[in-house]
Enzyme design. Structure first.
Site, PDB file in Angstrom:
ATOM      1  N   ASN A  17      20.992  27.915   9.703  1.00  0.00           N
ATOM      2  CA  ASN A  17      20.383  26.319   9.167  1.00  0.00           C
ATOM      3  C   ASN A  17      20.015  26.969   7.721  1.00  0.00           C
ATOM      4  O   ASN A  17      18.908  27.658   7.877  1.00  0.00           O
ATOM      5  CB  ASN A  17      19.327  26.006   9.967  1.00  0.00           C
ATOM      6  CG  ASN A  17      18.511  24.743   9.522  1.00  0.00           C
ATOM      7  OD1 ASN A  17      18.781  24.413   8.452  1.00  0.00           O
ATOM      8  ND2 ASN A  17      17.321  24.499  10.079  1.00  0.00           N
ATOM      9  N   TRP A  18      20.260  26.397   6.757  1.00  0.00           N
ATOM     10  CA  TRP A  18      19.879  27.023   5.341  1.00  0.00           C
ATOM     11  C   TRP A  18      18.743  26.077   4.900  1.00  0.00           C
ATOM     12  O   TRP A  18      18.250  26.499   3.893  1.00  0.00           O
ATOM     13  CB  TRP A  18      20.981  26.746   4.465  1.00  0.00           C
ATOM     14  CG  TRP A  18      21.968  28.078   4.427  1.00  0.00           C
ATOM     15  CD1 TRP A  18      22.249  28.989   5.350  1.00  0.00           C
ATOM     16  CD2 TRP A  18      23.441  27.986   3.836  1.00  0.00           C
ATOM     17  NE1 TRP A  18      23.335  29.578   5.193  1.00  0.00           N
ATOM     18  CE2 TRP A  18      23.982  29.101   4.378  1.00  0.00           C
ATOM     19  CE3 TRP A  18      24.010  27.101   2.934  1.00  0.00           C
ATOM     20  CZ2 TRP A  18      25.238  29.591   3.721  1.00  0.00           C
ATOM     21  CZ3 TRP A  18      25.096  27.468   2.361  1.00  0.00           C
ATOM     22  CH2 TRP A  18      25.890  28.565   2.758  1.00  0.00           C
ATOM     23  N   LYS A  19      18.360  25.216   5.654  1.00  0.00           N
ATOM     24  CA  LYS A  19      17.367  24.238   4.994  1.00  0.00           C
ATOM     25  C   LYS A  19      17.370  23.951   3.506  1.00  0.00           C
ATOM     26  O   LYS A  19      18.670  23.533   3.284  1.00  0.00           O
ATOM     27  CB  LYS A  19      15.739  25.132   5.408  1.00  0.00           C
ATOM     28  CG  LYS A  19      15.884  25.750   7.011  1.00  0.00           C
ATOM     29  CD  LYS A  19      14.474  26.252   7.214  1.00  0.00           C
ATOM     30  CE  LYS A  19      14.516  26.573   8.661  1.00  0.00           C
ATOM     31  NZ  LYS A  19      13.451  27.016   9.013  1.00  0.00           N
ATOM     32  N   HIS A  39      14.877  18.670  13.661  1.00  0.00           N
ATOM     33  CA  HIS A  39      14.338  20.139  13.642  1.00  0.00           C
ATOM     34  C   HIS A  39      12.689  20.019  13.356  1.00  0.00           C
ATOM     35  O   HIS A  39      12.405  18.840  12.888  1.00  0.00           O
ATOM     36  CB  HIS A  39      15.143  20.410  12.321  1.00  0.00           C
ATOM     37  CG  HIS A  39      14.532  21.968  12.182  1.00  0.00           C
ATOM     38  ND1 HIS A  39      13.285  22.681  11.565  1.00  0.00           N
ATOM     39  CD2 HIS A  39      14.915  23.009  12.199  1.00  0.00           C
ATOM     40  CE1 HIS A  39      13.229  23.745  11.428  1.00  0.00           C
ATOM     41  NE2 HIS A  39      14.335  24.312  11.829  1.00  0.00           N
ATOM     42  N   GLU A  44      10.861  20.847  11.358  1.00  0.00           N
ATOM     43  CA  GLU A  44      10.338  20.489   9.931  1.00  0.00           C
ATOM     44  C   GLU A  44      10.590  18.984   9.556  1.00  0.00           C
ATOM     45  O   GLU A  44       9.747  18.510   8.906  1.00  0.00           O
ATOM     46  CB  GLU A  44      11.077  21.366   8.830  1.00  0.00           C
ATOM     47  CG  GLU A  44      10.636  22.885   8.873  1.00  0.00           C
ATOM     48  CD  GLU A  44      11.708  23.923   8.570  1.00  0.00           C
ATOM     49  OE1 GLU A  44      12.767  23.737   8.220  1.00  0.00           O
ATOM     50  OE2 GLU A  44      11.458  24.906   9.152  1.00  0.00           O
ATOM     51  N   GLU A  57      13.447  25.873  19.605  1.00  0.00           N
ATOM     52  CA  GLU A  57      12.959  26.705  18.498  1.00  0.00           C
ATOM     53  C   GLU A  57      11.408  26.410  18.749  1.00  0.00           C
ATOM     54  O   GLU A  57      10.720  25.406  18.314  1.00  0.00           O
ATOM     55  CB  GLU A  57      13.593  26.110  17.187  1.00  0.00           C
ATOM     56  CG  GLU A  57      14.865  26.209  16.819  1.00  0.00           C
ATOM     57  CD  GLU A  57      15.282  26.108  15.394  1.00  0.00           C
ATOM     58  OE1 GLU A  57      15.655  27.135  14.888  1.00  0.00           O
ATOM     59  OE2 GLU A  57      14.622  25.297  14.874  1.00  0.00           O
ATOM     60  N   GLY A  61      10.094  31.156  10.843  1.00  0.00           N
ATOM     61  CA  GLY A  61       9.893  31.778   9.752  1.00  0.00           C
ATOM     62  C   GLY A  61       8.603  32.562   9.525  1.00  0.00           C
ATOM     63  O   GLY A  61       8.109  32.756   8.362  1.00  0.00           O
ATOM     64  N   SER A  77      12.763  33.194  13.782  1.00  0.00           N
ATOM     65  CA  SER A  77      12.869  34.506  13.417  1.00  0.00           C
ATOM     66  C   SER A  77      14.001  35.245  13.951  1.00  0.00           C
ATOM     67  O   SER A  77      13.666  36.709  14.160  1.00  0.00           O
ATOM     68  CB  SER A  77      11.165  35.077  13.773  1.00  0.00           C
ATOM     69  OG  SER A  77      10.473  34.440  12.848  1.00  0.00           O
ATOM     70  N   GLY A 100      17.442  30.572  10.432  1.00  0.00           N
ATOM     71  CA  GLY A 100      17.060  30.234   9.331  1.00  0.00           C
ATOM     72  C   GLY A 100      17.206  31.529   8.286  1.00  0.00           C
ATOM     73  O   GLY A 100      18.445  31.465   7.742  1.00  0.00           O
ATOM     74  N   GLY A 101      16.446  32.017   7.918  1.00  0.00           N
ATOM     75  CA  GLY A 101      16.198  32.983   6.817  1.00  0.00           C
ATOM     76  C   GLY A 101      17.510  34.153   6.996  1.00  0.00           C
ATOM     77  O   GLY A 101      17.958  34.353   5.862  1.00  0.00           O
TER      78      GLY A 101
HETATM   79  P1  13P Z   1      14.019  31.349  10.714  1.00  0.00           P
HETATM   80  O1  13P Z   1      15.026  31.949  11.251  1.00  0.00           O
HETATM   81  O2  13P Z   1      13.779  31.455   9.379  1.00  0.00           O
HETATM   82  O3  13P Z   1      12.631  31.419  11.531  1.00  0.00           O
HETATM   83  O4  13P Z   1      14.050  29.530  10.969  1.00  0.00           O
HETATM   84  C1  13P Z   1      14.525  29.262  12.214  1.00  0.00           C
HETATM   85  C2  13P Z   1      14.823  27.741  11.994  1.00  0.00           C
HETATM   86  O5  13P Z   1      13.996  27.080  12.019  1.00  0.00           O
HETATM   87  C3  13P Z   1      16.214  27.718  12.240  1.00  0.00           C
HETATM   88  O6  13P Z   1      16.518  26.172  12.423  1.00  0.00           O
END
Ligand code: 13P
Length: 255
Positions: A12-14, A98, A100, A172, A178, A218, A239-240
């Protein structure tokens, strides 16, 4: 190469990687095919056409998905993207709910139901995200919150019909997103097992088993293998660590 056919590695590149960076990532990504295992990346809307073109050009075994979808098919919803628009460019995968989106864009369990139902009606494959806040975990409310986040979709006939087919879940925990604080394999396994028991009691054992539940929060190449070794964890939503071709490849190599 042997691999677990259940496992889905989803990035997920956000709000990262516009069209240029997307093209660069996909030109550098070297991803061997694996029997059954799937790779997918949810990219920003503006980068979707670029991503689709690059994946096709390089014949990469990666599905491209959108990070959001509106529940109406068209109309006065400034700034939103509809299902028909996504379908028109060849997108079949969407991420919904999500944390966020819940936190910063006021999405609720109710609006998430509308989106999920509409996306399924329009033929999309949906990865629906759920997860508790730190305060909710600390006050012993994790299971209550997960149940609240799922109850509407589990009562909706359209959604019920698609669990294990075109509807899958990502767990999640918000406190792990993050932060570098990954859930322990035990915590993740316990939550996944609880979620699957909720699915089983509403949908029956076979649909519950067929529904993938990914873990997100994470995930890195250093912890992914151990998470995957736990029963009931069917992949990762990352994500990251999905933002660089090398670390995406390193995660893929662990499947
Ligand atoms: P991180 O892997 O950066 O913690 O993000 C997780 C996430 O929100 C994937 O949707």
């Amino acid at each position: 190469m042997t691999s677990n056919p259940r496992i889905l590695l989803a990035g997920n590149w956000k709000m990262n990687h516009g069209p240029k960076a997307t093209r660069e990532f996909l030109s550098r990504l070297d991803l061997p095919k694996k029997d059954g295992a799937q790779a997918r990346i949810y990219v920003p809307c503006l980068s979707l056409p670029e991503a689709l073109a690059a994946v096709e050009e390089r014949r990469l075994p990666v599905q491209i998905g959108a990070q959001n979808i509106h529940y109406e098919r068209s109309g006065a919803f400034t700034g939103e993207i509809s299902g028909p628009m996504l379908s028109e460019i060849g997108i079949h995968q969407v991420l919904i709910g999500h944390s966020e989106r819940r936190q910063y864009f006021a999405e609720t369990n109710e609006s998430i139901l509308l989106k999920t139902r509409s996306a399924l009606e329009q033929g999309f494959e949906v990865l629906l995200c759920i997860g508790e806040l730190l305060s909710e975990r600390e006050s012993g409310r994790t299971e209550t919150v997960l149940r609240e986040q799922l109850v509407r979709v589990l009562q909706n006939e359209e959604c019920k019909a698609h669990f294990g087919g075109r509807l899958h879940l990502a767990y999640e925990p918000v406190w792990a997103i993050g932060t570098g604080v990954v859930a322990t394999p035990e915590q993740a396994e316990q939550a996944h097992s609880f979620i699957r028991s909720l699915l089983a009691s509403s949908l029956g054992e076979s649909k519950a088993r067929a529904t993938k539940i990914l873990y997100g929060g994470s995930v890195t190449p250093a912890n992914f293998k151990e998470l995957l070794s736990r029963p009931g964890i069917d992949g990762g939503l990352v994500g990251g660590a999905s933002l660089k071709p090398d670390s995406f490849r390193a995660l893929w190599d662990l499947i």
